[in-house]
Design a protein around this motif. Structure first.
Motif, mmCIF file in Angstrom:
data_model
loop_
_atom_site.group_PDB
_atom_site.id
_atom_site.type_symbol
_atom_site.label_atom_id
_atom_site.label_comp_id
_atom_site.label_asym_id
_atom_site.label_seq_id
_atom_site.Cartn_x
_atom_site.Cartn_y
_atom_site.Cartn_z
ATOM 1 N N PRO A 1 13.241 -1.081 13.311
ATOM 2 C CA PRO A 1 12.691 -1.520 12.022
ATOM 3 C C PRO A 1 12.261 -0.333 11.178
ATOM 4 N N GLU A 2 12.329 -0.501 9.859
ATOM 5 C CA GLU A 2 11.957 0.595 8.971
ATOM 6 C C GLU A 2 10.446 0.736 8.925
ATOM 7 N N THR A 3 9.968 1.943 9.007
ATOM 8 C CA THR A 3 8.524 2.190 8.940
ATOM 9 C C THR A 3 8.239 3.388 8.051
ATOM 10 N N ILE A 4 6.997 3.514 7.674
ATOM 11 C CA ILE A 4 6.575 4.703 6.921
ATOM 12 C C ILE A 4 5.153 5.037 7.343
ATOM 13 N N VAL A 5 4.879 6.323 7.508
ATOM 14 C CA VAL A 5 3.540 6.764 7.902
ATOM 15 C C VAL A 5 2.621 6.609 6.684
ATOM 16 N N VAL A 6 1.398 6.136 6.927
ATOM 17 C CA VAL A 6 0.435 5.859 5.856
ATOM 18 C C VAL A 6 0.265 7.041 4.899
ATOM 19 N N GLN A 7 0.090 8.222 5.481
ATOM 20 C CA GLN A 7 -0.108 9.424 4.667
ATOM 21 C C GLN A 7 1.076 9.633 3.712
ATOM 22 N N GLU A 8 2.291 9.450 4.271
ATOM 23 C CA GLU A 8 3.513 9.639 3.496
ATOM 24 C C GLU A 8 3.578 8.611 2.354
ATOM 25 N N LEU A 9 3.202 7.378 2.681
ATOM 26 C CA LEU A 9 3.193 6.316 1.667
ATOM 27 C C LEU A 9 2.210 6.675 0.556
ATOM 28 N N ALA A 10 1.044 7.180 0.951
ATOM 29 C CA ALA A 10 0.030 7.572 -0.021
ATOM 30 C C ALA A 10 0.561 8.698 -0.913
ATOM 31 N N ASN A 11 1.214 9.666 -0.287
ATOM 32 C CA ASN A 11 1.789 10.791 -1.037
ATOM 33 C C ASN A 11 2.764 10.304 -2.096
ATOM 34 N N ARG A 12 3.623 9.395 -1.660
ATOM 35 C CA ARG A 12 4.669 8.921 -2.574
ATOM 36 C C ARG A 12 4.093 8.138 -3.753
ATOM 37 N N MET A 13 2.942 7.482 -3.497
ATOM 38 C CA MET A 13 2.328 6.731 -4.589
ATOM 39 C C MET A 13 1.351 7.602 -5.367
ATOM 40 N N ALA A 14 1.162 8.830 -4.874
ATOM 41 C CA ALA A 14 0.163 9.737 -5.449
ATOM 42 C C ALA A 14 -1.227 9.094 -5.395
ATOM 43 N N GLU A 15 -1.525 8.467 -4.257
ATOM 44 C CA GLU A 15 -2.849 7.869 -4.038
ATOM 45 C C GLU A 15 -3.472 8.585 -2.841
ATOM 46 N N GLU B 1 -0.564 6.977 11.291
ATOM 47 C CA GLU B 1 0.241 5.945 11.949
ATOM 48 C C GLU B 1 1.247 5.302 10.987
ATOM 49 N N PRO B 2 2.330 4.819 11.556
ATOM 50 C CA PRO B 2 3.329 4.168 10.706
ATOM 51 C C PRO B 2 3.029 2.688 10.493
ATOM 52 N N ILE B 3 3.449 2.178 9.364
ATOM 53 C CA ILE B 3 3.376 0.736 9.116
ATOM 54 C C ILE B 3 4.794 0.275 8.757
ATOM 55 N N ASP B 4 5.047 -1.025 8.929
ATOM 56 C CA ASP B 4 6.413 -1.481 8.646
ATOM 57 C C ASP B 4 6.645 -1.619 7.140
ATOM 58 N N ALA B 5 7.932 -1.732 6.790
ATOM 59 C CA ALA B 5 8.321 -1.732 5.378
ATOM 60 C C ALA B 5 7.720 -2.891 4.590
ATOM 61 N N ASP B 6 7.634 -4.078 5.206
ATOM 62 C CA ASP B 6 7.076 -5.235 4.497
ATOM 63 C C ASP B 6 5.618 -5.013 4.141
ATOM 64 N N THR B 7 4.865 -4.490 5.106
ATOM 65 C CA THR B 7 3.451 -4.196 4.863
ATOM 66 C C THR B 7 3.330 -3.134 3.761
ATOM 67 N N ALA B 8 4.169 -2.118 3.867
ATOM 68 C CA ALA B 8 4.136 -1.034 2.884
ATOM 69 C C ALA B 8 4.361 -1.599 1.480
ATOM 70 N N GLU B 9 5.271 -2.549 1.390
ATOM 71 C CA GLU B 9 5.581 -3.133 0.090
ATOM 72 C C GLU B 9 4.352 -3.853 -0.491
ATOM 73 N N LEU B 10 3.620 -4.559 0.380
ATOM 74 C CA LEU B 10 2.402 -5.251 -0.060
ATOM 75 C C LEU B 10 1.376 -4.246 -0.583
ATOM 76 N N VAL B 11 1.236 -3.146 0.172
ATOM 77 C CA VAL B 11 0.284 -2.106 -0.229
ATOM 78 C C VAL B 11 0.668 -1.524 -1.588
ATOM 79 N N ILE B 12 1.958 -1.267 -1.728
ATOM 80 C CA ILE B 12 2.449 -0.664 -2.973
ATOM 81 C C ILE B 12 2.115 -1.566 -4.162
#
Ligand code: GTP
Ligand code: MG
Length: 370
Positions: free
Chosen positions: A1-15, A35-46
């Motif tokens: 499954p696709e995942t993204i690390v929280v820090q990386e997600l934050a970086n990409r959103m500049a948050e 830690e990584p989170i799955d793509a669906d969760t990441a989408e909700l966060v975004i």
């Protein structure tokens, strides 16, 4: 499954990563920023942060020319892509030059091919052929691995005053690996020391049996200097192409391979792209390697501005935001956001790979010291 690390997600959103962790906590998820989170969760966060998520698929990263099956009625004949290969100094550029009846050789530094040129010529019988002159095979191997059909026919140039040489053998292997037919051009036949028969027997040792030796590989005696045999060579290529019955769908979103790319002082990043399928038009938004852009201008091999370029057409593309690499794949996409996201993602993947390679080196050095 696709995942993204929280820090990386934050970086990409500049948050801030801490804010993302908090947001996840509100959703009932206890994760640290490493830690990584799955793509669906990441989408909700975004969405929670008021950003728009654009998902990229593996194919977006790998740069493949999609092989969607086209309906038969959409396929139209396309010119063959002919690659000139052979040993150093056997006359590849001179031959192509003679074919184009212009002068490339005299303008080249030291007479050595510095770049890969791509040109189209029309034979006396009206067939259009796309030619590639290549200094190396690496870009081609990489393009082939990515599914780009950058060669339909290989013209193997062997100098009649020399013999089958290491790069001749390499070119034979390349043609075989690519499963494309080969036509042998025995060049420099104007020279008193020319011995075409020696070339034929030399080829025989590498299981290339030319017509003159009772085989099926077309061979033509030519001279780039006098022009001898060139018409016959062109017609042989056209004949071979007819047998291949090459077709492509010009109505799809364009895809192609970068033959060369450079940063031009006046024009910015410029890429010469060989269109594989579809039609590239002014205004099209595209992603190419880790770069993206919007077609500002298209320039054909004669230096003329054109509005569009269809299958097998080499064209210079202006309007890139950066310089891609030879072998990169160009794909037209629908929106700028999509182009940006895919390019950013690829850029990140490249960086990660470099970082990983760097770390490995450091580790090796540490081990070596220990
Ligand atoms: P690289 O790009 O360096 O691999 O070389 P190339 O295969 O493109 O060879 P190029 O066309 O640069 O020619 C090499 C030399 O051979 C030049 O000096 C040419 O003038 C000469 N040459 C090429 N074709 C002929 C020919 O048909 N007859 C004679 N006499 N000389 C030729
Ligand atoms: Mg050359």
């Amino acid at each position: 499954p696709e995942t993204i690390v929280v820090q990386e997600l934050a970086n990409r959103m500049a948050e801030r990563a801490a804010d993302v962790v908090k947001s996840l906590m509100k959703m009932g998820l206890m994760v640290s920023m490493n830690e990584p989170i799955d793509a669906d969760t990441a989408e909700l966060v975004i969405e929670e942060f008021g950003h728009k998520a654009v998902r990229v698929s593996d194919s977006d990263v790998e740069q493949v020319i999609d092989k969607v099956q086209d309906a038969d009625e959409d396929l139209v004949p396309r010119p063959p892509i002919v690659t000139i290969m052979g040993h150093v100094d056997h006359g590849k550029t001179s031959l192509l030059d003679a074919i184009r009846k212009t002068s490339v050789v005299s303008g080249e530094a030291g007479g050595i091919t510095q770049h890969i040129g791509a040109y189209q010529v029309t034979t006396d019988s009206g067939a259009v052929l796309t030619f590639l002159d290549t200094p190396g095979h690496a870009a081609f191997t990489s393009m082939r691995a990515r599914g780009a059909q950058v060669t339909d026919i290989v013209v193997l140039v062997v100098a009649a005053d020399d013999a089958v040489m290491p790069q001749t053998v390499e070119a034979i292997a390349h043609a075989r690996a690519a499963k494309v037919p080969m036509i042998v051009a025995i060049n420099k036949c104007d020279k008193p020391s020319a011995n075409p028969q020696k070339v034929r027997t030399g080829l025989l040792q590498h299981e290339v049996v030319v017509e003159q030796m009772g085989g099926e590989v077309l061979d033509v005696e030519v001279s780039a200097l006098t022009g001898k045999g060139l018409d016959l060579l062109l017609e042989s290529i056209a004949l071979q192409a007819e047998i291949l019955d090459l077709r492509a769908n010009p109505k799809r979103a364009a895809a192609g391979a970068v033959i060369e790319a450079k940063l031009d002082v006046g024009r910015g990043p410029v890429a010469t792209v060989l269109i594989e399928h579809g039609t590239l038009r002014k205004g099209d938004i595209f992603v190419v390697g880790a770069q993206w852009g919007k077609v500002r201008a298209l320039i054909n091999d004669k230096g003329q501005r054109v509005d569009e370029a269809g299958p097998s057409v080499p064209v210079e593309v202006l309007g890139l935001n950066g310089t891609p690499e030879a072998g990169d794949v160009l794909n037209v996409v629908e929106t700028e956001a999509q182009a940006r996201e895919i390019a950013d993602y690829r850029d990140q993947v490249i960086r990660d790979k470099r970082a990983a390679a760097g770390a490995a080196t450091t580790m090796e050095q540490l081990m070596a010291k220990a």
